[in-house]
Design a protein around this motif. Structure first.
Motif, PDB file in Angstrom:
ATOM      1  N   THR A 266       0.837  -1.204   0.000  1.00  0.00           N
ATOM      2  CA  THR A 266       0.000   0.000   0.000  1.00  0.00           C
ATOM      3  C   THR A 266       0.871   1.254   0.000  1.00  0.00           C
ATOM      4  OG1 THR A 266      -0.123  -0.007   2.410  1.00  0.00           O
ATOM      5  CG2 THR A 266      -1.872  -1.181   1.198  1.00  0.00           C
ATOM      6  N   SER A 267       0.247   2.380  -0.344  1.00  0.00           N
ATOM      7  CA  SER A 267       0.982   3.649  -0.396  1.00  0.00           C
ATOM      8  C   SER A 267       1.289   4.133   1.023  1.00  0.00           C
ATOM      9  CB  SER A 267       0.164   4.704  -1.140  1.00  0.00           C
ATOM     10  OG  SER A 267       0.790   5.965  -1.043  1.00  0.00           O
ATOM     11  N   PRO A 268       2.555   4.531   1.282  1.00  0.00           N
ATOM     12  CA  PRO A 268       2.884   5.010   2.624  1.00  0.00           C
ATOM     13  C   PRO A 268       2.534   6.478   2.852  1.00  0.00           C
ATOM     14  CG  PRO A 268       4.853   4.937   1.263  1.00  0.00           C
ATOM     15  CD  PRO A 268       3.735   4.398   0.423  1.00  0.00           C
ATOM     16  N   ALA A 269       2.076   7.205   1.800  1.00  0.00           N
ATOM     17  CA  ALA A 269       1.798   8.642   1.954  1.00  0.00           C
ATOM     18  C   ALA A 269       0.831   9.099   0.879  1.00  0.00           C
ATOM     19  CB  ALA A 269       3.088   9.456   1.857  1.00  0.00           C
ATOM     20  N   ASN A 270       0.223  10.269   1.121  1.00  0.00           N
ATOM     21  CA  ASN A 270      -0.567  10.920   0.076  1.00  0.00           C
ATOM     22  C   ASN A 270       0.382  11.589  -0.912  1.00  0.00           C
ATOM     23  OD1 ASN A 270      -2.942  10.270   1.456  1.00  0.00           O
ATOM     24  ND2 ASN A 270      -2.824  12.149   2.675  1.00  0.00           N
ATOM     25  N   GLY A 271       0.035  11.551  -2.185  1.00  0.00           N
ATOM     26  CA  GLY A 271       0.886  12.217  -3.158  1.00  0.00           C
ATOM     27  C   GLY A 271       0.581  11.814  -4.585  1.00  0.00           C
ATOM     28  N   ILE A 272       1.591  12.023  -5.432  1.00  0.00           N
ATOM     29  CA  ILE A 272       1.490  11.724  -6.862  1.00  0.00           C
ATOM     30  C   ILE A 272       2.555  10.701  -7.208  1.00  0.00           C
ATOM     31  CG2 ILE A 272       1.609  12.690  -9.198  1.00  0.00           C
ATOM     32  CD1 ILE A 272      -0.727  13.725  -7.630  1.00  0.00           C
ATOM     33  N   VAL A 273       2.199   9.723  -8.041  1.00  0.00           N
ATOM     34  CA  VAL A 273       3.170   8.731  -8.502  1.00  0.00           C
ATOM     35  C   VAL A 273       4.101   9.421  -9.506  1.00  0.00           C
ATOM     36  CG1 VAL A 273       3.510   6.544  -9.702  1.00  0.00           C
ATOM     37  CG2 VAL A 273       1.585   6.818  -8.130  1.00  0.00           C
ATOM     38  N   MET A 274       5.347   9.675  -9.106  1.00  0.00           N
ATOM     39  CA  MET A 274       6.299  10.344  -9.989  1.00  0.00           C
ATOM     40  C   MET A 274       7.010   9.342 -10.905  1.00  0.00           C
ATOM     41  SD  MET A 274       5.678  13.338  -8.987  1.00  0.00           S
ATOM     42  CE  MET A 274       6.859  14.191 -10.013  1.00  0.00           C
TER      43      MET A 274
END
Length: 507
Positions: A225-233
């Motif tokens: 799972t994603s460890p943070a909110n953000g954008i996949v760079m």
């Protein structure tokens, strides 16, 4: 003043006077002021004293005329004839002030903003970047986020994997737990089983995977799972691919705050400090500005550009600030103490001198040399030369300054002529008036020998001190004339009277 400076001043004033005549305003049109019907009175009821040369030459006329280039002479009204002086003061009529659009402003104390301007680019906040990199070997079975640039939330599923190492760890944990239950009557065996279970859990913990108590090996499958909110760079994960421990399969950046990395010239480095407020504008969003703060000054300097990067931090709640955008930054470095300032447009800076034009009573403007200090975005600090409350010209000041320079130049030029005139030698001679040219204010005379100047009989042109000199004298008349040398090689006739003497004998 050098001849070169005088020539520049004359050229500037010529352009100024020519421009004012082309506006069509009655006060700026000498031809209109000098119509035959009103030769002695201007349109405003003021008396016209005389007409002066449009190029600023020391030549006047009591009646309207043109110079050798076809330019109209400029009328001088009563009350405006202060004469040239070495202060360079200029008097401008109200009509001409309106035509030129002259505006003034007060010299007054104010807190001077002194921004340091720099250019840079928007960058990712490096403190808010995370990589998703498994610490064990395995295969990607399914992708839940399939493209770079997709937004993700903390806890959102990214991909599912299968790993034999997970199967092995699960089996070991199951065995340790079973042994721990079966050896409940044997304390030594139970302790060994507990140590095996703890070692298995520690290994799984080092993989940053959580296997809760009682977990079963299952099929060795796990969802990341994603460890943070953000954008996949960056996304390197592909369904079916094998990954090794440490491979970064996803890079996620939180863009709620971003950096601007701006380059500051070394001459401005001493004025920039962490914590200062800055304003950022971007070409992508004209008319908008963003508040920022100086977070860090980098410790190195680029030898090629002589700049040091600084880091600005700013909020990006709407996601408008994309990494890579070109940015303009202004760092506020001004002091809080008010200083005497004038608008930046009031300063006339030639490189060698700094001057402002101070407005006085009745349309009179006086140039004053000033010493300038710090320069803000719209105002300039004045250290010496004028006082608070004086009114300075902020528009059309270059045109007025051009005439002021001309007045000053003529003052020194005329002063030299006046001194020379006081000691000028006068001569008299007899001859014949051959021709008169009032357009050039000259006359052609055939005269006899002039012993005082060692001149033989000849025909030559003389300047006329005034057109009145030749009034009542017709070409072809025998005359007696008086003249003086006003400059080396420059002779002007001051008086002509009819002569009845035969011949042309010089005196």
């Amino acid at each position: 003043m050098t001849l070169g400076a005088l020539a520049v001043a004359l050229a500037l004033a010529a352009g100024y006077f020519a421009g004012t005549r082309q506006t069509g305003h009655p006060a700026a049109s000498p031809a209109a002021d000098a119509s035959p019907a009103t030769a002695g009175t201007g349109t405003g009821g003021k008396k016209i004293l005389y007409y002066r040369n449009p190029m600023g030459l020391p030549d006047t006329s009591p009646v309207p005329k043109k110079d050798s280039m076809g330019m109209d002479y400029i009328p001088v009204y009563e009350g405006e004839d202060a004469g040239p002086d070495d202060t360079g003061a200029v008097t401008v009529s109200p009509a001409r002030l309106q035509t030129l659009g002259v505006r003034t402003a007060l010299a007054e104390p104010r807190t001077l903003d002194e921004p340091v301007r720099a250019v840079g680019r928007v960058a990712i906040n490096e403190r808010r970047v995370v990589d998703v990199a498994p610490r064990f070997e395995g295969w990607i079975e399914r992708l839940h986020v399939n493209a770079s640039g997709d937004p993700v939330r903390r806890g959102q599923a990214l991909f599912s994997v299968y790993s034999p190492e997970l199967v092995s760890a699960g089996s070991e944990l199951q065995i340790a737990e079973r042994l721990q239950r079966d050896a409940s009557s044997d304390p030594a065996a139970a302790a060994s089983a507990q140590r095996l279970a703890e070692a298995t859990r520690a290994r799984v913990s080092n993989w940053q995977m959580k296997l809760p108590e009682g977990t079963k090996a299952g099929s060795g499958r796990l969802t990341f799972t994603s460890p943070a909110n953000g954008i996949v760079m960056e996304k390197k994960a592909v369904e079916g691919m094998r990954f090794m421990p440490g491979d970064a399969l996803f890079r996620i950046a939180d863009l709620s705050t971003v950096w601007v990395l701006a380059d500051v010239y070394e001459r401005d480095l001493a004025r920039v400090k962490p914590g200062q407020h800055a304003t950022v504008t971007l070409d992508a969003f004209p008319g908008r500005s963003f508040d920022a703060a100086v977070a860090y000054l980098y410790p190195t300097l680029d030898a090629a550009t002589r700049t040091t990067p600084i880091r600005l931090e700013l909020a990006n709640p709407d996601g408008l600030l994309r990494p890579g955008l070109f940015a303009h930054a202004e760092v506020d470095t001004g002091k809080a103490t008010p200083v005497l300032t004038v608008p930046a447009s009031a300063l006339i800076d030639s490189g060698e001198r700094q001057v402002v034009l101070v407005a006085q009573d009745e349309g009179r403007f006086l140039p004053k040399a000033v010493k300038v200090g710090r320069r803000g975005s719209d105002h300039i600090e004045i250290l010496d030369g004028i006082a608070a409350g004086e009114r300075v010209v902020v528009s059309a000041n270059f045109l007025i300054d051009a005439e002021s320079n001309l007045r000053t130049a003529l003052a020194s030029f005329t002063a030299g002529k006046d001194d020379a005139a006081a000691t000028a030698k006068a001569y008299a001679a007899e001859g014949t008036l051959d021709a008169i040219d009032l357009s050039t204010n000259s006359a052609s005379i055939t005269h006899g020998e002039i012993p005082a100047l060692k001149w033989p009989p000849m025909t030559m042109d003389f300047n006329l001190a005034s057109p009145d000199v030749v009034k009542g004298v017709a070409p072809g008349s025998a005359i007696r004339f008086e003249f003086e040398e006003r400059a080396p090689g420059e002779f002007a006739i001051t008086r002509i009277t009819p002569s009845t003497a035969a011949g042309h004998k010089g005196h």
